[in-house]
Design an enzyme around this catalytic site. Structure first.
Site, short mmCIF file in Angstrom:
data_model
loop_
_atom_site.label_atom_id
_atom_site.label_comp_id
_atom_site.label_asym_id
_atom_site.label_seq_id
_atom_site.Cartn_x
_atom_site.Cartn_y
_atom_site.Cartn_z
CG HIS A 181 -16.25 15.66 -45.26
ND1 HIS A 181 -16.08 14.68 -44.31
CD2 HIS A 181 -16.86 15.07 -46.30
CE1 HIS A 181 -16.60 13.55 -44.77
NE2 HIS A 181 -17.06 13.75 -45.98
NE ARG A 200 -15.81 13.72 -51.79
CZ ARG A 200 -16.76 13.27 -50.97
NH1 ARG A 200 -17.81 12.63 -51.43
NH2 ARG A 200 -16.65 13.48 -49.67
CB SER A 253 -24.57 10.35 -43.15
OG SER A 253 -24.96 10.23 -44.51
N GLY A 301 -6.64 2.45 -47.89
CA GLY A 301 -8.05 2.83 -47.91
C GLY A 301 -8.72 2.23 -49.13
CG LEU A 302 -12.96 2.82 -49.92
CD1 LEU A 302 -14.13 3.73 -50.24
CD2 LEU A 302 -13.43 1.37 -49.88
CB ALA A 303 -7.75 4.68 -53.72
N GLY A 304 -6.28 2.44 -52.14
CA GLY A 304 -5.06 1.66 -51.95
C GLY A 304 -5.33 0.17 -51.85
CG LEU A 363 -17.61 5.88 -50.21
CD1 LEU A 363 -18.70 5.06 -49.51
CD2 LEU A 363 -16.34 5.81 -49.40
NE ARG A 406 -21.28 15.96 -49.05
CZ ARG A 406 -20.57 14.86 -48.94
NH1 ARG A 406 -19.27 14.89 -49.14
NH2 ARG A 406 -21.15 13.73 -48.61
#
Lengths: 637, 250
Positions: A401, A435, A284, A42-45, A441, A330
């Site tokens: 989520h 968060r 979103s 994913g974004l981090a990996g 992201l 949220r």
């Protein structure tokens, strides 16, 4: 186990710069002598694997899907925050830092969050240079929009597909390194064990999901970027394959699990339509910029929304929180949706939904402008529900989520197991108890592009890492454990399917460890979960065999781990006798029904140590100190 | 009607080198609010209870963005609803009593692994050939340094929206991967960041597409018709121009 966050003692704005200078470097010629395993793309990996390869390390990168591009970061819609202050509206690193600490309800580390805000700007630069087509103004410069929990516009976006575009950017850098021979991709592999040699993470054991073979891989360090555990609730916005197994296996090998009860329930999802439901779809949060949330003032009002006159509608977020209105964070938005539905004012067939209405925005800005901003989200809503949101308000309801909890890491992103680094949603570090939108992201890419490349080198040069190979006894033992577990699962041959048991677990978690928690409910969950776990191990039915593609077998292993994690989540929620962010204990609320923290007793990270099957896990506390942000009752009024 | 009954004809194949065949299943009482994949979940739960092997099919996000779901439904990749991936197709698009044929994406470049699951790693290798900007983390200039006209950025985004599912290949009589390959070439040809490498990129990616066994484009436009993200074949035209540029200019 001793928790040492290893945060250098400097003024907060200098910590990261000075720390970077003090971290030991690996000589460029020596980097190619090190092997690093990265689990997850994913974004981090993907950003970590690509960036480490760019530096010269040899990377083995694993994912459970058929291609690294499928990782669930791809589904993030709304945007990514950065403190660029391009709109000239008063943003700064300090403000992003402050908003994030406050948004997290003062349960995150100041130093980590400050660093996140510092590198946020580099991320946008990096992504634009990769060719990420962010939204732009007519003058050609980048566009921004606002998001919940902030009063400035600092969110960069690519239509409603920001996660996709950022992930494809990271994926493209990753593919370049594959071509250059610095990264080898292992797709359709699931990590099932961490291998420790001399107490250090030195490899993993995976199952090849195509032929069922168990494979061994060694390295000098292991980087885990395997995402969150929201699927413990069965229904969530996570992808079907998202799971906790890699993290949980590491936890059982000695990595502390921090704040497992911190779960984010997202306020704007498409409501459940039936018992066959397999997942929930997020709409979103950016929609709250222009959509107005309301329910009828009257209980049980079954009129169509268009028939309910203005003065019989309750725009409850605007009413209760005049300064943030529909853009409250949220957790606040979700809880309030639950309240109005509990009062009997929910809408739709199930009464478990509220309206998100765009009529005013369409009147003010025109349909074209709304289409430009949210066109694909509106289409998605119509495909799933059959309703047209340009004409009738959307119906939304909160859904699980994101999980703020995760494996405990120090300032260098290293877990309590030396050589095991944890990035992105899989760690616990930056979001505290809640968060903010467009921050996931940011954190995933910060960890991967701009933090791990600095901190991992220091570990590699500071430690003795003798060469090992996969014939080492530790690998054989890990492989035996994996093998026995698979055999045990297949031998049960009971009556219930994996999905049936997973659904039951999800119901327990949603009812008792969900949006609103009580002592009684959590104690009930702590009774029910072990019972269900026992039933699983005696009564699950898994078809076919292990020498083949067998998704039910994969899911069975994941549900087995969820059944253990679930208990830890309930235990953590029971221990935390306060309300903060997404963790709402009904016993602890202000007169106005807001989350009431107990800073004196609970201003700490709860890090749990695994002590053996069936044994009570041990709680370790990392105290949180706030030197720069004043602790206040969070107010969005 | 809220509930429908269906006959499914599903492609079953034990492994890459085993023969496959269509197997019929009867399904009753299917809610029209279900997604297509939820309908297959129901089938699989029934098969497991009967002690039979469930049907394997790829899926992950179930919100139309990861590109992992596939399936040829009644002859159409991703089924009858325009601009919709299989995972977002809902049963309200089908009639009571209907027979639905479900097959894998078929192409030389996408060998079958099991049942409806195919190997699409060829797409990764096409991107590896040049679908990127060669830059390392750390050296990027300020993001607003190079203004890009909104229209250009929007068009690049239209191309970048590709989810890499492979429906374009499955629909094409030539099993061409042109739409997939063109989407990336076009995105990076439109943006200034992609310009320094545009020639090498077009040449290498097209060569890799050929090497993987995908055919060429002969303008059938079936790919555009089935693309869940509405990627236009105008991007293929741009890819052809980019390719010619590599041949005719220095």
């Amino acid at each position: 186990m001793k928790l040492d966050a290893k945060i250098p003692d400097y003024p907060i704005q200098d910590i990261w710069d000075k720390h970077k200078f003090e971290l030991k470097l690996v000589n460029p010629a020596n980097k190619r002598k090190y092997n690093i395993i990265v689990v997850g793309t994913g974004l981090a990996g993907a950003s970590a694997a690509a960036s480490l390869a760019e530096l010269g390390y040899n990377i083995k990168n694993f994912c459970i899907q058929d291609s690294p591009r499928r990782a669930h970061s791809i589904a993030a819609q709304g945007g990514i925050n950065a403190a660029k202050n391009y709109p000239n509206d008063g943003d700064s690193i300090w403000r992003l830092f402050y908003d994030t600490v406050k948004g997290g309800d003062y349960r995150s580390r100041e130093a980590n969050v400050y660093r996140l805000a510092q590198v946020s700007n580099n991320i946008i630069d990096q992504c634009v240079a990769q060719g990420v087509p962010f939204a732009r103004e007519y003058g050609g410069l980048l566009a921004n929009r606002s998001f919940g929990g902030a009063q400035v516009s600092r969110t960069f976006y690519a239509r409603g597909q920001t996660g996709q575009q950022l992930l494809l950017g990271a994926y493209s850098s990753l593919m370049r390194q594959v071509k250059l021979g610095k990264v080898k991709i292992f797709a359709r592999r699931e990590m099932l064990e961490l291998v420790l040699v001399d107490g250090k993470a030195r490899g993993i054991v995976v199952r090849n999901l195509v032929d069922g073979k168990i494979e061994r891989y060694e390295a000098d360090a292991v980087v885990l970027a395997t995402g969150g555990y929201g699927n413990v609730y069965y229904l969530s916005t996570n992808a079907k394959n998202s799971n906790v197994t890699a993290s949980w296996r590491c936890h059982k090998k000695g990595a502390a699990f921090a704040n497992p009860c911190f779960t984010q329930i997202h306020p704007t999802c498409i409501p459940v339509s039936g018992d066959y439901q397999s997942k929930l779809t997020l709409m979103s949060e950016s929609l709250r910029n222009d959509g107005r949330v309301w329910v009828p003032k009257k209980k049980g009002d079954t009129r169509r929304p268009s028939e309910i006159p203005e003065d019989e509608r309750d725009y409850y977020l605007e009413r209760k929180y005049p300064s943030f209105g529909n853009l409250v964070p949220r957790d606040v938005a979700s809880r309030n949706a639950k309240y109005v539905c509990d009062e009997g004012r929910g809408v739709g067939e199930t009464g478990l939904a509220v309206y998100l209405d765009f009529a005013d925005a369409i009147k003010r800005l025109g349909r074209k402008a709304i289409e430009d901003k949210y066109g694909n989200l509106f289409e998605m809503y119509e495909r799933i529900t059959g309703d047209n949101p340009y004409e009738t308000p959307m119906r939304i309801y909160p859904a699980v989520h994101y999980t703020m909890g995760g494996l405990w890491v120090d300032y260098n992103l290293m877990s309590t197991i030396p050589g095991l680094f944890v990035l992105g949603e899989a760690n616990f570090s930056d979001h505290g108890a809640n968060r903010l939108g467009a921050s996931a992201l940011m954190q995933g890419l910060a960890d991967g592009y701009f933090i791990i490349p600095y901190t991992i080198g220091n570990y590699l040069t500071s430690e003795e890492l003798p060469k090992i190979d996969t014939d080492h006894a530790a690998f054989s033992q890990a492989e035996t454990e994996v093998d026995e577990r698979v055999k045990k699962l297949l031998s049960i041959d009971g009556k219930k399917t994996v999905t049936e048991i997973h659904r039951e677990l999800g119901k327990i978690m949603w009812d008792y460890v969900g949006m609103s928690r009580t002592k009684e409910g959590l104690e009930k969950a702590l009774e029910e979960i072990p019972k269900l776990r026992e039933e699983f191990w005696q009564n699950v039915k898994i078809p076919a065999d292990a020498n083949n593609l067998n998704k039910n077998l994969e899911f069975a292993g994941r549900v087995a781990d969820f059944l253990e994690l679930a208990e830890l989540m309930a235990r953590d929620a029971l221990n935390r006798e306060e309300s903060c962010g997404g963790h709402f204990r009904e016993e602890h609320q202000t007169e106005e029904g807001e989350a009431k923290r107990n800073d004196k007793e609970f201003s700490y990270v709860a890090a749990w140590e695994y002590t053996g099957d069936g044994k009570t896990p041990k709680l370790h506390k990392e105290p949180l100190e706030f030197k720069y942000v004043k602790l206040t009752q969070r107010s969005y009024k | 009607m809220d509930r429908i009954s269906l006959t499914l004809k599903v492609w079953r194949q034990k492994g890459p080198s085993e023969p496959g065949r269509l197997v019929s299943y009867e399904l009753k009482d299917i809610s029209t609010h279900m997604s297509f994949l939820e309908m297959l979940d129901v089938l699989n739960e029934q098969l497991i209870h009967k002690g039979e092997e469930p049907v394997e099919f790829d899926n992950d996000c179930r919100e139309g963005i990861c590109g992992m779901c596939s399936l040829v439904i009644n002859g159409l990749p991703h089924g009858p609803q325009k601009s919709t991936a299989t995972c977002q197709l809902h049963m309200r698009k089908f009639r009571d009593g209907e027979t639905i044929t479900i097959e894998p994406f078929r192409a030389k470049g996408f060998p079958i692994i099991k049942d409806l699951v195919v190997d699409r790693s060829a797409f990764d290798r096409i991107i590896q050939a040049g679908g990127y900007v060669s830059m390392n983390a750390g050296g990027a200039p300020d993001a607003n340094n190079i203004p890009i006209a909104k229209e250009i950025a929007d068009e690049a985004m239209d191309a970048a929206a590709c989810i890499g599912c492979g429906a374009c290949v499955a629909a094409c009589p030539n099993a061409s991967a042109s739409l997939f390959t063109a989407a990336k070439i076009s995105q990076l040809a439109l943006l200034p960041q992609g310009h320094p490498e545009r020639k090498r990129r077009a040449r290498a990616m097209v060569a890799q597409m050929d090497a993987e066994g995908f055919g060429d484009c002969s303008n059938h436009a079936e790919c555009e018709a089935v693309c869940p993200k509405n990627i236009s074949i105008l991007h293929i035209a741009r890819m052809k121009r980019e390719y010619l540029r590599t041949i005719f200019t220095a």
